[in-house]
Scaffold this active site. Structure first.
Site, PDB file in Angstrom:
ATOM      1  N   ASP A 112      11.424 -10.905  16.071  1.00 24.84           N
ATOM      2  CA  ASP A 112      11.911 -12.103  16.441  1.00 24.84           C
ATOM      3  C   ASP A 112      11.533 -12.542  17.679  1.00 24.84           C
ATOM      4  O   ASP A 112      11.029 -11.781  18.419  1.00 24.84           O
ATOM      5  CB  ASP A 112      13.450 -11.769  16.425  1.00 24.84           C
ATOM      6  N   GLU A 144       8.285 -16.890  19.515  1.00 25.32           N
ATOM      7  CA  GLU A 144       7.226 -18.311  19.508  1.00 25.32           C
ATOM      8  C   GLU A 144       6.452 -18.300  20.834  1.00 25.32           C
ATOM      9  O   GLU A 144       5.431 -18.848  20.834  1.00 25.32           O
ATOM     10  CB  GLU A 144       8.579 -19.233  19.525  1.00 25.32           C
ATOM     11  N   ASP A 193      17.306 -19.851  12.450  1.00 28.01           N
ATOM     12  CA  ASP A 193      18.747 -19.998  12.902  1.00 28.01           C
ATOM     13  C   ASP A 193      19.330 -21.314  12.301  1.00 28.01           C
ATOM     14  O   ASP A 193      19.663 -22.320  13.024  1.00 28.01           O
ATOM     15  CB  ASP A 193      18.840 -20.037  14.380  1.00 28.01           C
TER      16      ASP A 193
HETATM   17  C1  GLC Z   1      17.781 -15.096  17.130  1.00 27.39           C
HETATM   18  C2  GLC Z   1      17.524 -14.935  15.764  1.00 27.39           C
HETATM   19  C3  GLC Z   1      18.767 -14.596  15.016  1.00 27.39           C
HETATM   20  C4  GLC Z   1      19.355 -13.208  15.832  1.00 27.39           C
HETATM   21  C5  GLC Z   1      19.720 -13.432  17.495  1.00 27.39           C
HETATM   22  C6  GLC Z   1      20.139 -12.309  17.913  1.00 27.39           C
HETATM   23  O1  GLC Z   1      18.642 -16.240  17.088  1.00 27.39           O
HETATM   24  O2  GLC Z   1      16.933 -15.813  14.909  1.00 27.39           O
HETATM   25  O3  GLC Z   1      18.505 -14.150  13.565  1.00 27.39           O
HETATM   26  O4  GLC Z   1      20.692 -12.885  15.228  1.00 27.39           O
HETATM   27  O5  GLC Z   1      18.345 -13.858  17.738  1.00 27.39           O
HETATM   28  O6  GLC Z   1      19.083 -11.311  17.785  1.00 27.39           O
END
Ligand code: GLC
Length: 663
Positions: free
Chosen positions: A308, A311, A421
């Site tokens: 995660d 980007e 998200d």
């Molecule tokens: C980002 C991710 C999401 C996750 C959050 C906290 O927003 O896209 O899926 O729950 O971070 O880690």
């Protein structure tokens, strides 16, 4: 046929796996226009032309009528006017007057004006003029996509258990919370294969650490969950916390694994833990090092991850934060009027993920310093590649689940992606459906969206309708943000109906897995727009809310609140299936054409194509317990089905030897 055209000196992206000779011929279909300040590729579209592709983007299956940008963005507001999401997938397919595919292999920002400024003009603007362009012609849409997919290499293959239902939430803060989720599902016999661990499991948001207070004896906990048939899937973030004594930080600094600022010092940004360094994933040494770190969790019994914030998401850079603070302190002495008030709010809103910051840090590529803005879209891809390459070494036999938020074409060889998200909005349920074919075109087959919606408060009817789409998507994960309504299925009055949908999913897994594997191994799409199979059918060409799934099904979920049915277009005769549970259903053969189909909230509706049948089995508490012996053909009498079957666990996959005919 694929032709490769080269402009300038492109940066290697490793999106394609085949070395094609660069042709000297003139680029077909497009005019190259340099009239404005930018040089652009311009294509004149006919009224009937459909523009497919662009992978992860908002809006419809046909991309006409808007401007999109390939510039990977951490933007949790996926609105109609959004231009960039988390991935850049520069593949387009034009179908109408002409039929061709085109791939702009370019690591920087590309703008696609798809008939927005002028309804008949497709205008593609890369930020500079160093790129490879691949033009693909073929017999039909499916043929062009297949050629493209062969060019970019075989898609990542997920383990079979990753086709089971997964429960996630940002906010399961300790082992107790996770045990509770497992117990609530098991108590009600709702099938479940995985529970996801969000950033809360880490020690102060440090990658490859575990908060020992919250998760004491993690290895034993992992085994306890496995015992219940549940895989734990932790998250890994891109940024590495700056903290003396933290091994990942120390090693990265010592070996020069991090991105640099203009002065050559390690570049400082901030994410969850506050100040972080960003691994320079474009360097092979960094990838090898970071990839091997996953062993920390693999050794404890973990066999799946989600990557995660890659980007990369940047809450702030030190420089920008300092200059914004300074300006705000000046503004605080003023009477804020219209201009200074908007300046103030703009300054605050512009701190995070500011594209201006991409010019302030650098990668090292083949010994040369390269500005991040030139290769921005490759960052998440190379994080996933780091993991994928490491898994080959760390787990040569066993498949490891991996999906990422950010991506570029090429990343599809190392992992899947999820759609980021989204929100608990009805429109995002439709968007989930509409993105499936464009992601498949770009090679992302293991994919799905946060079921029920990540941001904002979900509704129990939205959850149920969303499940009725997600029963068909390879990734079926219920995930939500902290601060929103809790949405584990047992929170809802209609939990029993949700359970039935999950049970249907497990009954369908043999079929879904089989179609997924066939699509991966033959470089085809699992989800297709209707027009791909019915190109001459004008009505099918306009359908934006139904998809073909594999070779046997058509799906047409309900995606509006309070509807008890919907209009469906059938390009050929099909069998309507209305299912309330695996044992409570009815079927009806419908002639080709338009139909209003009733679908009450507790009814899953889908269609079996003419003279086809699919295998459906008994449900089970998890994928491991699925019994192939219970499979029965469901559909048109006399039809047979070629089932792809393997152990779902090792890498012994093979299209020829794993097919069994079900009669
Ligand atoms: C980002 C991710 C999401 C996750 C959050 C906290 O927003 O896209 O899926 O729950 O971070 O880690």
């Amino acid at each position: 046929m694929i032709q490769k055209y080269r402009f300038g000196t492109p940066i290697e992206t490793c999106a394609v796996i085949k070395e094609l000779p660069v042709t000297e011929e003139k680029l077909p279909f497009f005019e190259i226009s340099s009239k404005k300040e930018n040089t652009e590729f311009v294509y004149k579209m006919a009224d009937k032309d459909i523009v497919y592709g662009l992978g992860e983007q908002v809006r419809g299956i046909n991309k006409r009528g808007w401007i999109y940008k390939s510039c990977n963005a951490d933007d949790p507001h996926h609105q109609e006017d959004t231009k960039s999401l988390y991935g850049s997938h520069n593949f387009l397919l034009l179908s109408g007057e002409e039929l061709f595919g085109v791939f702009f292999d370019y690591a920087g920002t590309v703008t696609y004006d798809v008939g927005y400024t002028h309804r008949d003009t497709l205008r593609i603007t890369p930020e500079d003029w160093n790129l490879d362009v691949y033009v693909i012609t073929g017999e039909c849409e499916k043929d062009i996509v297949k050629q493209f997919r062969k060019l970019i290499g075989r898609s990542y293959i997920a383990p079979m258990w990753a086709f089971g239902y997964g429960q996630s939430r940002w906010g399961y803060k300790d082992a107790k919370d996770i045990r509770k989720v497992a117990a609530e599902y098991r108590k009600r016999n709702i099938p479940l294969d995985s529970i996801y661990m969000d950033i809360d499991y880490m020690e102060r948001y440090k990658d490859f650490t575990i908060d020992e207070d919250a998760f004491p004896e993690f290895e034993t906990f992992c085994a306890e969950m496995k015992e219940q048939g549940i895989h734990l899937v932790p998250i890994i973030d891109a940024g590495v916390k700056i903290e003396e004594g933290y091994d990942v930080y120390e090693e990265g600094v010592k070996n020069d694994y991090f991105c640099k600022d203009a002065k050559g010092k390690d570049f400082v940004g901030a994410v969850w833990p506050g100040r972080v360094y960003f691994p320079d994933f474009l360097k092979p040494e960094t990838r090898t090092w970071f990839g091997e770190k996953y062993a920390f969790l693999l050794e404890k019994g973990v066999d799946g991850f989600w990557n995660d914030m890659n980007e990369p998401a940047i809450f702030y850079t030190e420089e920008r934060l300092a200059s914004v603070m300074e300006r705000i302190s000046e503004l605080s002495k003023e009477n804020l009027d219209v201009d200074s008030y908007f300046e103030f709010t703009g300054l605050v809103a512009g701190i995070g993920n500011n594209v201006g910051d991409y010019d302030t840090f650098f990668h090292e590529i083949d010994g040369k310093k390269v500005s991040h803005s030139k290769v921005h879209n490759l960052y998440g891809y190379n994080m996933t590649k780091a993991a994928g390459e490491a898994f080959e070494k760390l787990s040569p036999e066993k498949r490891i689940l991996m999906f990422s938020r950010s991506s570029y074409i090429g990343a599809h060889r190392y992992g899947g992606i999820w759609q980021g998200d989204n929100k608990s909005w009805w429109s995002h349920l439709l968007m989930n459906l509409q993105m499936m074919p464009s992601l498949n075109m770009a090679g992302f087959l293991y994919t799905g969206a946060d079921v029920g919606g990540f941001g904002s408060d979900t509704m129990e009817d939205l959850m149920l309708r969303w499940l009725q789409l997600a029963v068909f998507t390879p990734l079926m994960r219920n995930h939500s943000s902290r601060g929103t309504r809790e949405q584990e299925l047992y929170r809802f009055d209609n939990c029993d109906t949700c359970k039935k949908m999950i049970e249907i999913r497990y009954g369908l897994i043999p079929y879904l897995y089989s179609e997924y594997m066939k699509a991966v191994l033959s470089d085809e799409m699992m989800f297709r727009p209707l027009a791909f199979d019915f190109p001459k059918d004008a009505a099918a060409r306009g359908v934006e809310d139904q998809l073909l799934l594999g070779n046997e099904l058509m799906i047409a979920p309900v995606y509006t609140q309070n509807s008890t049915g919907r209009y469906v277009y059938l390009p050929e005769e099909m069998m309507l299936v209305r299912m309330r549970s695996l044992s409570d259903y009815e079927t009806q053969v419908l002639v080709a054409g338009h139909h209003y189909v009733k679908a009450e909230l507790d009814e899953l509706v889908f269609f079996i194509r003419k003279d086809k049948a699919i295998p459906i089995g008994a449900t089970a508490i998890n994928t491991e317990r699925l019994d192939a012996g219970t499979l029965k053909l469901f559909g048109y009498a006399g039809a047979t089905y070629d089932l792809y079957e393997d152990d779902g666990y090792t890498k012994a996959y093979d299209l020829d030897s794993c097919i069994r005919e079900i009669v």
